[in-house]
Design a protein around this motif. Structure first.
Motif, PDB file in Angstrom:
ATOM      1  N   LEU A  15      35.541  72.148  26.569  1.00 12.63           N
ATOM      2  CA  LEU A  15      35.493  73.316  27.451  1.00 12.63           C
ATOM      3  C   LEU A  15      36.506  73.163  28.586  1.00 12.63           C
ATOM      4  N   THR A  16      36.652  71.923  29.080  1.00 14.29           N
ATOM      5  CA  THR A  16      37.669  71.688  30.103  1.00 14.29           C
ATOM      6  C   THR A  16      39.055  72.000  29.533  1.00 14.29           C
ATOM      7  N   ALA A  17      39.281  71.540  28.291  1.00 15.53           N
ATOM      8  CA  ALA A  17      40.577  71.808  27.649  1.00 15.53           C
ATOM      9  C   ALA A  17      40.810  73.310  27.543  1.00 15.53           C
TER      10      ALA A  17
ATOM     11  N   SER B  96      46.167  79.055  22.171  1.00 15.97           N
ATOM     12  CA  SER B  96      45.570  80.379  21.949  1.00 15.97           C
ATOM     13  C   SER B  96      44.077  80.271  21.682  1.00 15.97           C
ATOM     14  N   PHE B  97      43.702  79.250  20.898  1.00 14.47           N
ATOM     15  CA  PHE B  97      42.283  79.052  20.614  1.00 14.47           C
ATOM     16  C   PHE B  97      41.525  78.769  21.907  1.00 14.47           C
ATOM     17  N   LEU B 101      38.604  81.048  23.400  1.00 18.74           N
ATOM     18  CA  LEU B 101      37.303  80.428  23.688  1.00 18.74           C
ATOM     19  C   LEU B 101      36.899  80.684  25.135  1.00 18.74           C
ATOM     20  N   PHE B 102      37.857  80.503  26.034  1.00 14.53           N
ATOM     21  CA  PHE B 102      37.573  80.724  27.452  1.00 14.53           C
ATOM     22  C   PHE B 102      37.132  82.158  27.697  1.00 14.53           C
ATOM     23  N   VAL B 103      37.885  83.111  27.130  1.00 14.31           N
ATOM     24  CA  VAL B 103      37.599  84.516  27.404  1.00 14.31           C
ATOM     25  C   VAL B 103      36.278  84.951  26.780  1.00 14.31           C
ATOM     26  N   THR B 104      35.976  84.471  25.551  1.00 18.79           N
ATOM     27  CA  THR B 104      34.743  84.957  24.916  1.00 18.79           C
ATOM     28  C   THR B 104      33.490  84.210  25.370  1.00 18.79           C
ATOM     29  N   GLU B 105      33.610  82.904  25.664  1.00 16.77           N
ATOM     30  CA  GLU B 105      32.380  82.139  25.911  1.00 16.77           C
ATOM     31  C   GLU B 105      32.186  81.681  27.361  1.00 16.77           C
ATOM     32  N   VAL B 191      44.125  88.524  19.207  1.00 12.79           N
ATOM     33  CA  VAL B 191      43.469  88.823  17.922  1.00 12.79           C
ATOM     34  C   VAL B 191      42.260  87.902  17.727  1.00 12.79           C
ATOM     35  N   MET B 192      42.422  86.617  18.087  1.00 10.84           N
ATOM     36  CA  MET B 192      41.292  85.683  17.980  1.00 10.84           C
ATOM     37  C   MET B 192      40.112  86.149  18.819  1.00 10.84           C
ATOM     38  N   ARG B 193      40.411  86.581  20.047  1.00  7.45           N
ATOM     39  CA  ARG B 193      39.340  87.056  20.914  1.00  7.45           C
ATOM     40  C   ARG B 193      38.627  88.230  20.267  1.00  7.45           C
ATOM     41  N   ASP B 194      39.405  89.164  19.719  1.00  5.50           N
ATOM     42  CA  ASP B 194      38.784  90.323  19.073  1.00  5.50           C
ATOM     43  C   ASP B 194      37.889  89.914  17.907  1.00  5.50           C
ATOM     44  N   VAL B 195      38.370  88.981  17.065  1.00  3.56           N
ATOM     45  CA  VAL B 195      37.516  88.623  15.921  1.00  3.56           C
ATOM     46  C   VAL B 195      36.306  87.803  16.377  1.00  3.56           C
ATOM     47  N   PHE B 196      36.476  86.973  17.399  1.00  2.00           N
ATOM     48  CA  PHE B 196      35.316  86.209  17.901  1.00  2.00           C
ATOM     49  C   PHE B 196      34.240  87.149  18.419  1.00  2.00           C
TER      50      PHE B 196
END
Lengths: 279, 322
Positions: A15-17, B96-97, B101-105, B191-196
């Motif tokens: 999560l930090t990453a 990008s991943f 991850l940051f934006v969705t979770e 696109v990743m954010r949208d599919v997540f």
């Protein structure tokens, strides 16, 4: 380390990453904009809009011919691309809905949306520049139109699909023929969304360089003749940045700042609008 | 004319206007198909002299590019295109991943929109601006600060060490790859954010209910479910990276020598065309450049088609947007 502690550690580490990668992305945006503003503002004065591009080794100069040329080429490109884009968007959302043909067109348009723009430049060179015997502003406009087309098509279709079918049925029940339902009910309801798509396409093509390299080429002098090579901002920036003169570099930075301000401005406006529309 | 007047005056049905309008909109849609067809047909026709003279396979595998002797081989630019895109994906994909991850979770709701907009603005910046920034700002910074570091560490390793060598001039295949990475991050991450976000809430919450950590929900539930969409996102980014012209032309150094070291100047298909097309005097030189364009178009066509197919499959499963 216990399994529990390891899971907690892996979680915290990743999560930090994730936070760091986001900062990494934002850092580059800030860095690019910072350099652009600090280097571009130096050359941003009135002569930029009143003087033409300087030749090799001459002092000062501005970007008047390039700015006017860019405006003309972009505007013509949109005037060619927008009607075709809107009409084909109408076909996809109305007449062709659910058909095999519409699905194919959508697929091809999505491919064109991300196709390498340099290849489109080569294509327009082969169909226009070579047969007509010379580089011209109009062929640059056609190349930009091909790039604008899929953007406009996609937004038009999306925006028209947002109009509820009950509106189409209500209009049809009043006896309006199909074309009239589409033009005066559906398109009217989706009007602002379609316009947004056109603006988005302007933002997309305003900074395109590669398709102009072998179509509009460049011109050191002021010209309004679309059948001749025409100065434009992106190619001027490219030539000036690669050139050896200090004043060329300053002008290239000032031109870059101008383009970026226009493109980012258009993007922020259209994004705000599209967000409001989707929710 | 208001509706009532029209109802009185005009015929009730106007089949000609209807047919005309339908025909025109159909023609516009067919024009989109025709454009793609014409692009491929013109490229093949333009590249024909090369196929006749050198043979397609020999053209692809020869590294010699010499306008004086009129010998042309595409290996160096193809190598440059593939390697810069590979570097871009290697750097861009994890970043990008992380962003998706940051934006969705992780991201608080109020921060979501500003962060995604800011990242997407990276995609709106014209590529020539990346080129300017890359040439005047990033390349010097890279050759002074990062390149010596990489040469001293990774460059000392056996086998892969050979990749990390070259002159400290800043313009190189590696620099081009890094700039491409920055350019494709917004495409892949959005696109990743949208599919997540299409993953049903119940799925996440039942995983949390079993005691999974946020990372485990992401890695073991969300990611497997959205695999097709994620591959689509990567392909979309790859398609962008392969075809990018201006940013690469500025920083790759435009050399026709084939080097394994990533810090050497090189060439990509797009940058070769951009640099030489207006200066190609002989017919075979121009045809070789068009053949390069054909190769690039075919590669991106395949990659982008796969991307679309993956995203459509994803959308069919979860009803998200493609």
């Amino acid at each position: 380390m216990s399994l529990y502690a390891r899971r907690k550690f892996v979680n915290a580490f990743n999560l930090t990453a994730s936070v760091l990668t986001t900062l990494f992305g934002l850092f580059f945006l800030a860095w690019i904009l910072w350099e652009l503003f600090s280097k571009g503002f130096a050359g941003l004065d009135i002569t930029l809009f009143t003087a033409d591009t300087p030749g090799p080794g001459s002092e000062g100069g501005g970007l008047r011919n390039a700015i006017v040329g860019s405006l003309l080429i972009t505007l013509t490109g949109i005037l060619v691309g927008a009607p075709i884009g809107i009409l084909s968007g109408i076909y996809l959302s109305e007449y062709g809905r659910g058909t095999w043909l519409a699905a194919t067109v959508r697929f091809v348009s999505d491919i064109l949306l991300s196709a390498p723009s340099i290849v489109i430049g080569v294509f327009v060179y082969m169909i226009m520049v070579a047969p007509l015997g010379g580089f011209s502003g109009i062929s640059g406009a056609v190349a930009l139109a091909i790039i604008a087309l899929p953007v406009i098509l996609r937004t038009t279709e999306d925006m028209m699909l947002l109009v509820p079918d009950t509106m189409r049925e209500a209009a049809a029940a009043l006896g309006a023929p199909r074309w009239k339902v589409i033009l005066s009910v559906v398109l009217r309801a989706a009007r602002s969304g379609v316009l947004t798509g056109v603006l988005l396409a302007v933002a997309r093509i305003a900074g395109e360089t590669a398709p102009l390299l072998f179509t509009a080429l460049n011109n050191q002098f002021f010209s309004l003749d679309m059948t001749r090579p025409m100065a434009n901002l992106p190619v001027t920036i490219f030539n000036f940045a690669m050139g050896p003169y200090e004043n060329w570099h300053d002008l290239a930075w000032a031109g870059s700042l101008l383009i970026t301000l226009v493109v980012l401005g258009l993007n922020i406006i259209t994004r705000a609008f599209l967000r409001g529309k989707k929710h | 004319m208001n509706a009532r007047e029209q109802a009185r005056g005009a015929p009730k049905h106007s089949p000609t206007v209807e047919t005309l309008f339908r025909g025109v909109s159909l023609a516009a849609a067919l024009l989109v198909l025709a454009t793609l067809g014409a692009i491929i047909a013109m490229l093949v026709a333009g590249a024909w002299p090369v196929i006749e003279k050198f043979g397609f396979f020999r053209f692809l595998t020869s590294a010699e590019w010499n306008p004086v002797t009129e010998t042309f081989g595409a290996l160096t630019p193809i190598y440059g295109t593939l390697v810069t895109s590979a570097i871009a994906i290697l750097i861009g994909l994890p970043v990008s991943f992380g962003i998706a991850l940051f934006v969705t979770e992780l991201c608080p709701v109020w921060l979501k929109r500003p962060v995604s907009t800011a990242i997407e603005l990276l995609a709106a910046i014209p590529s020539i601006i990346y080129g300017m920034w890359g040439l005047f700002v990033f390349a010097p910074f890279f050759s002074e600060n990062i390149q010596p570091l990489l040469t001293d560490t990774l460059g000392q390793l056996p086998v892969i060490g050979a990749l990390f060598e070259g002159p400290p001039i800043g313009v190189s295949i590696f620099t081009a790859g890094i700039i491409l990475a920055i350019m494709i991050i917004p495409f892949i991450s959005s696109v990743m954010r949208d599919v997540f976000e299409t993953v049903p809430r119940e799925l996440r919450e039942s995983a949390y209910g079993l005691g999974c950590t946020t990372w485990e929900v992401m890695w073991k539930v969300v990611l497997p479910v959205t695999r097709a969409g994620v591959v689509g996102a990567i392909m979309l980014g790859l398609g962008r990276a392969l075809g990018e012209t201006m940013a690469v032309t500025f920083v790759i150094g435009n050399s026709h020598e084939l080097n394994i070291g990533l810090f050497w100047p090189g060439n990509s298909i797009a940058s070769t065309i951009a640099n030489e097309f207006t200066e190609a005097d002989s017919e075979i030189h121009a045809a070789s450049l068009i053949a390069l364009g054909l190769v690039l178009f075919l590669i991106t066509f395949i990659v982008l088609s796969l991307a679309r197919l993956m995203l459509v499959r994803m959308a069919k499963t979860y009803g998200g947007k493609s």
